[in-house]
Write a protein that holds these residues in place. Structure first.
Motif, PDB file in Angstrom:
ATOM      1  N   TRP A   1      42.474  36.605  37.266  1.00 30.30           N
ATOM      2  CA  TRP A   1      43.378  37.383  38.121  1.00 30.30           C
ATOM      3  C   TRP A   1      43.758  36.584  39.352  1.00 30.30           C
ATOM      4  N   LEU A   2      45.036  36.599  39.659  1.00 26.67           N
ATOM      5  CA  LEU A   2      45.551  35.997  40.886  1.00 26.67           C
ATOM      6  C   LEU A   2      45.917  37.139  41.823  1.00 26.67           C
ATOM      7  N   VAL A   3      45.248  37.184  42.958  1.00 26.89           N
ATOM      8  CA  VAL A   3      45.346  38.326  43.870  1.00 26.89           C
ATOM      9  C   VAL A   3      46.046  37.894  45.156  1.00 26.89           C
ATOM     10  N   PRO A   4      47.266  38.397  45.423  1.00 29.57           N
ATOM     11  CA  PRO A   4      47.950  38.069  46.684  1.00 29.57           C
ATOM     12  C   PRO A   4      47.145  38.588  47.875  1.00 29.57           C
ATOM     13  N   ASP A   5      47.064  37.783  48.902  1.00 28.43           N
ATOM     14  CA  ASP A   5      46.273  38.139  50.073  1.00 28.43           C
ATOM     15  C   ASP A   5      47.161  38.826  51.108  1.00 28.43           C
ATOM     16  N   ASP A   6      46.722  39.989  51.591  1.00 26.07           N
ATOM     17  CA  ASP A   6      47.469  40.732  52.617  1.00 26.07           C
ATOM     18  C   ASP A   6      48.920  40.948  52.200  1.00 26.07           C
ATOM     19  N   ASP A   7      49.098  41.450  50.995  1.00 24.48           N
ATOM     20  CA  ASP A   7      50.452  41.608  50.455  1.00 24.48           C
ATOM     21  C   ASP A   7      50.473  42.863  49.599  1.00 24.48           C
ATOM     22  N   PRO A   8      51.571  43.630  49.617  1.00 19.33           N
ATOM     23  CA  PRO A   8      51.622  44.845  48.794  1.00 19.33           C
ATOM     24  C   PRO A   8      51.723  44.572  47.295  1.00 19.33           C
TER      25      PRO A   8
ATOM     26  N   GLU B   1      50.807  43.700  43.500  1.00 18.28           N
ATOM     27  CA  GLU B   1      49.625  43.893  42.676  1.00 18.28           C
ATOM     28  C   GLU B   1      49.123  42.548  42.151  1.00 18.28           C
ATOM     29  N   PRO B   2      47.835  42.452  41.800  1.00 20.41           N
ATOM     30  CA  PRO B   2      47.350  41.224  41.158  1.00 20.41           C
ATOM     31  C   PRO B   2      48.075  41.008  39.831  1.00 20.41           C
ATOM     32  N   TRP B   3      48.157  39.778  39.399  1.00 19.37           N
ATOM     33  CA  TRP B   3      48.690  39.526  38.069  1.00 19.37           C
ATOM     34  C   TRP B   3      47.695  38.688  37.283  1.00 19.37           C
ATOM     35  N   LEU B   4      47.911  38.680  35.975  1.00 19.37           N
ATOM     36  CA  LEU B   4      46.882  38.234  35.043  1.00 19.37           C
ATOM     37  C   LEU B   4      47.330  37.009  34.267  1.00 19.37           C
ATOM     38  N   LEU B   5      46.423  36.044  34.155  1.00 22.13           N
ATOM     39  CA  LEU B   5      46.541  34.959  33.193  1.00 22.13           C
ATOM     40  C   LEU B   5      45.453  35.169  32.147  1.00 22.13           C
ATOM     41  N   GLN B   6      45.861  35.312  30.905  1.00 19.21           N
ATOM     42  CA  GLN B   6      44.891  35.485  29.831  1.00 19.21           C
ATOM     43  C   GLN B   6      44.566  34.133  29.213  1.00 19.21           C
ATOM     44  N   ASP B   7      43.329  34.003  28.744  1.00 19.13           N
ATOM     45  CA  ASP B   7      42.881  32.773  28.091  1.00 19.13           C
ATOM     46  C   ASP B   7      43.236  31.562  28.951  1.00 19.13           C
ATOM     47  N   ALA B   8      42.800  31.605  30.206  1.00 21.99           N
ATOM     48  CA  ALA B   8      43.222  30.601  31.189  1.00 21.99           C
ATOM     49  C   ALA B   8      42.415  29.309  31.072  1.00 21.99           C
ATOM     50  N   GLU B   9      43.103  28.200  31.270  1.00 24.29           N
ATOM     51  CA  GLU B   9      42.491  26.879  31.302  1.00 24.29           C
ATOM     52  C   GLU B   9      42.969  26.158  32.556  1.00 24.29           C
ATOM     53  N   THR B  10      42.201  25.167  32.987  1.00 25.20           N
ATOM     54  CA  THR B  10      42.661  24.339  34.089  1.00 25.20           C
ATOM     55  C   THR B  10      42.902  22.931  33.597  1.00 25.20           C
ATOM     56  N   LEU B  11      43.971  22.347  34.074  1.00 29.68           N
ATOM     57  CA  LEU B  11      44.258  20.938  33.783  1.00 29.68           C
ATOM     58  C   LEU B  11      43.698  20.031  34.870  1.00 29.68           C
ATOM     59  N   GLY B  12      42.953  20.618  35.802  1.00 29.72           N
ATOM     60  CA  GLY B  12      42.332  19.831  36.859  1.00 29.72           C
ATOM     61  C   GLY B  12      43.216  19.718  38.089  1.00 29.72           C
ATOM     62  N   GLN B  13      42.738  18.954  39.043  1.00 30.59           N
ATOM     63  CA  GLN B  13      43.491  18.765  40.291  1.00 30.59           C
ATOM     64  C   GLN B  13      44.588  17.738  40.081  1.00 30.59           C
TER      65      GLN B  13
ATOM     66  N   SER C   1      25.833  42.943  36.048  1.00 31.18           N
ATOM     67  CA  SER C   1      25.711  43.793  37.238  1.00 31.18           C
ATOM     68  C   SER C   1      26.709  43.420  38.324  1.00 31.18           C
ATOM     69  N   HIS C   2      27.224  42.196  38.302  1.00 34.78           N
ATOM     70  CA  HIS C   2      28.145  41.746  39.347  1.00 34.78           C
ATOM     71  C   HIS C   2      29.500  41.443  38.698  1.00 34.78           C
ATOM     72  N   ALA C   3      30.409  42.379  38.847  1.00 32.00           N
ATOM     73  CA  ALA C   3      31.749  42.236  38.270  1.00 32.00           C
ATOM     74  C   ALA C   3      32.793  42.536  39.342  1.00 32.00           C
ATOM     75  N   LEU C   4      34.037  42.169  39.057  1.00 31.64           N
ATOM     76  CA  LEU C   4      35.142  42.378  39.990  1.00 31.64           C
ATOM     77  C   LEU C   4      36.272  43.121  39.287  1.00 31.64           C
ATOM     78  N   THR C   5      36.868  44.086  39.984  1.00 29.60           N
ATOM     79  CA  THR C   5      38.060  44.754  39.493  1.00 29.60           C
ATOM     80  C   THR C   5      39.245  43.776  39.587  1.00 29.60           C
ATOM     81  N   PRO C   6      40.395  44.083  38.956  1.00 27.26           N
ATOM     82  CA  PRO C   6      41.539  43.170  39.072  1.00 27.26           C
ATOM     83  C   PRO C   6      41.895  42.796  40.504  1.00 27.26           C
ATOM     84  N   ASP C   7      41.778  43.741  41.452  1.00 28.57           N
ATOM     85  CA  ASP C   7      42.113  43.409  42.841  1.00 28.57           C
ATOM     86  C   ASP C   7      40.939  42.830  43.616  1.00 28.57           C
TER      87      ASP C   7
END
Length: 364
Positions: free
Chosen positions: A66-73, A75-87, A334-340
Motif C-alpha cells: 500500500w502506498l499511503v499519501p501523507d497528510d492528504d485526503p 485514499e491509499p492505493w494498492l500494488l499487488q504482487d509488488a517487486e522492487t528493481l532496487g535503487q 499479531s502486528h498488522a496494518l490496515t490499508p491506511d
C-alpha cells in the motif's frame, strides 16, 4: 512460444481445456493442451524519489503493498504482487513494480508517500512518478488438438472478421479428475488455425492474447500441481513461500466458491493444524482445511471468513475448533496494518470473527 502446461504423454488424451462462449455457455471446443497461459503480466512501475527506508526492501516485496499519501485526503492505493528493481543508480530513488488495483494511482500527486506491506512500514518518499513501461508484445493463446464444435467449424468456414471474433469467451480448466478447477475470461479473436499434427479431425487454434492477463510464471508449478488433482493431505502447501501460498489460495478460492458444500450439523468439532501459519495466506489455507479437508476453502479475508461462517461453506453454528500450535499464528499475525496504515491484531480479529460466527475456539 510459452511451453504447454502439460507435456506428459499420459495427459494428451484428457480434454482439460474447454473454450466456451459466455453468453449461453455453449462450448466452442475442447483440447488437452494449451500454450500462452503463463507469462509476465503488464506491471505498473513507480520511481519513489527521496526514498527513506524503514525496513530492508529487495526482490519480491509482498502480495499487497500500500502506498499511503501523507497528510492528504487521497485514499491509499494498492500494488499487488509488488517487486522492487532496487535503487536507481546515482539517485536516492527506489523503483517498485506491481499490478495496479482497478483504480490505479492518483494522477499528479506531489506529496510525501509512506509504503507498507500490511505487516510493517517499508519506508517513505518525498514524491513519486509512474514510469511508462514499453508495451509488451502479447503471446497468442494456442489450443493444441482442439475438437471444434459445429458452431466453431461454421465460423472458421465463413472466415469473416465478424465470424472469427469470439467476443466474450471463457477457457475452463479441469483437473485430472475432470472437476472444474478454474476458468479465465478471454475477449479475443481467432488469429489462425491449422490441422493438428496427430489427428485429422482436430485443429490447433490460435487466439489473440492482447486482452488476456497471463498467469504469472511463478505460479506455474502451483497450477501444474492442482491440474493433476486436488491435494490428498492437508498442509501440502506448507513448504511454499508467501507468494506461492497466495497463488495456491487463489485456486483454492476459485474451486471452493464453485463447489456446493454440505454443511456439517451444528455441534461439530473441528481441529486446526497451526504449525505453518506464518503469514496471512497460510491462515486461510489452514482454516479451509480444518473445516473442509485437504484443499478446502473457508475464506481468504475477514469479510469472506464472515460470509463462510453464515453457512453453505461446510459449516453450521454453533461448533468448536481446537487450534493447535496457536502460538505460531499469534507470533506472526499479531502486528498488522490496515490499508491506511493503522495497526491492528489480525490474530485477535480472526478469533473475534470466529466467535461471532458461533465457533468456540480453544487455543492449544
Amino acid at each position: 512460444m510459452i511451453p504447454t502446461v502439460y507435456e506428459d504423454k499420459d495427459d494428451r488424451g484428457r480434454m482439460r481445456y474447454t473454450l466456451s462462449e459466455t453468453e449461453h455457455g455453449q462450448a466452442w471446443g475442447a483440447c488437452a493442451e494449451a500454450e500462452g497461459l503463463f507469462g509476465e503480466p503488464q506491471r505498473g512501475t513507480y520511481e519513489l524519489f527521496g526514498w527513506v527506508p524503514q525496513a530492508e526492501v529487495s526482490g519480491w516485496v509482498g502480495n499487497r503493498v500500500w502506498l499511503v499519501p501523507d497528510d492528504d485526503p487521497l485514499e491509499p492505493w494498492l500494488l499487488q504482487d509488488a517487486e522492487t528493481l532496487g535503487q536507481v543508480l546515482g539517485t536516492d530513488g527506489l523503483v517498485l513494480t506491481g499490478l495496479d488495483d482497478y483504480e490505479g494511482s492518483p494522477e499528479g500527486h506531489r506529496g510525501r508517500v509512506r509504503v507498507h506491506d500490511g505487516r510493517r512500514w517499508l519506508g517513505s518518499c518525498r514524491e513519486f512518478t509512474r514510469i511508462m513501461s514499453p508495451e509488451q508484445i502479447p503471446a497468442p493463446i494456442v489450443l493444441r488438438g482442439l475438437a471444434p464444435s459445429d458452431q466453431l467449424r461454421a465460423a472458421l468456414a465463413k472466415g469473416t472478421r465478424r465470424a472469427l471474433d469470439l467476443e466474450g469467451a471463457a477457457l475452463e480448466l479441469r483437473d485430472g479428475h475432470g472437476e472444474l478447477l478454474t476458468d479465465r475470461l478471454l475477449w479475443t479473436t481467432i488469429r489462425a488455425w491449422r490441422p493438428y499434427s496427430f489427428e485429422a479431425d482436430l485443429i490447433d487454434l490460435e487466439l489473440d492474447g492482447a486482452r488476456f492477463t497471463p498467469v504469472p510464471e511463478y505460479a506455474r508449478s502451483i497450477w501444474e500441481r492442482w491440474l493433476a488433482g486436488p491435494p490428498a493431505a492437508v498442509n501440502t502447501w506448507a513448504g511454499l513461500d508467501t507468494r506461492c501460498r497466495g497463488a495456491w489460495h487463489d485456486l483454492v478460492r476459485e474451486r471452493g466458491c464453485r463447489r456446493s458444500h454440505r454443511d456439517r450439523p451444528a455441534g461439530h468439532a473441528y481441529e486446526l493444524d497451526g504449525r505453518y501459519i506464518t503469514d496471512e495466506p497460510a491462515l486461510y489455507l489452514a482454516l479451509g482445511e480444518a473445516v473442509n479437508g485437504p484443499g478446502g476453502y473457508f475464506g481468504g479475508c475477514l469479510a469472506a471468513l464472515d460470509d463462510c461462517l453464515r453457512g453453505t461453506f461446510g459449516y453450521a453454528a454453533p461448533a468448536t475448533l481446537l487450534w493447535r500450535d496457536a502460538a505460531t499464528a499469534r507470533d506472526h499475525l499479531s502486528h498488522a496494518l490496515t490499508p491506511d496504515g493503522q495497526p491492528y491484531n489480525l490474530f485477535t480479529t480472526v478469533l473475534e470473527t470466529l466467535a461471532e460466527g458461533g465457533m468456540d475456539v480453544t487455543l492449544a
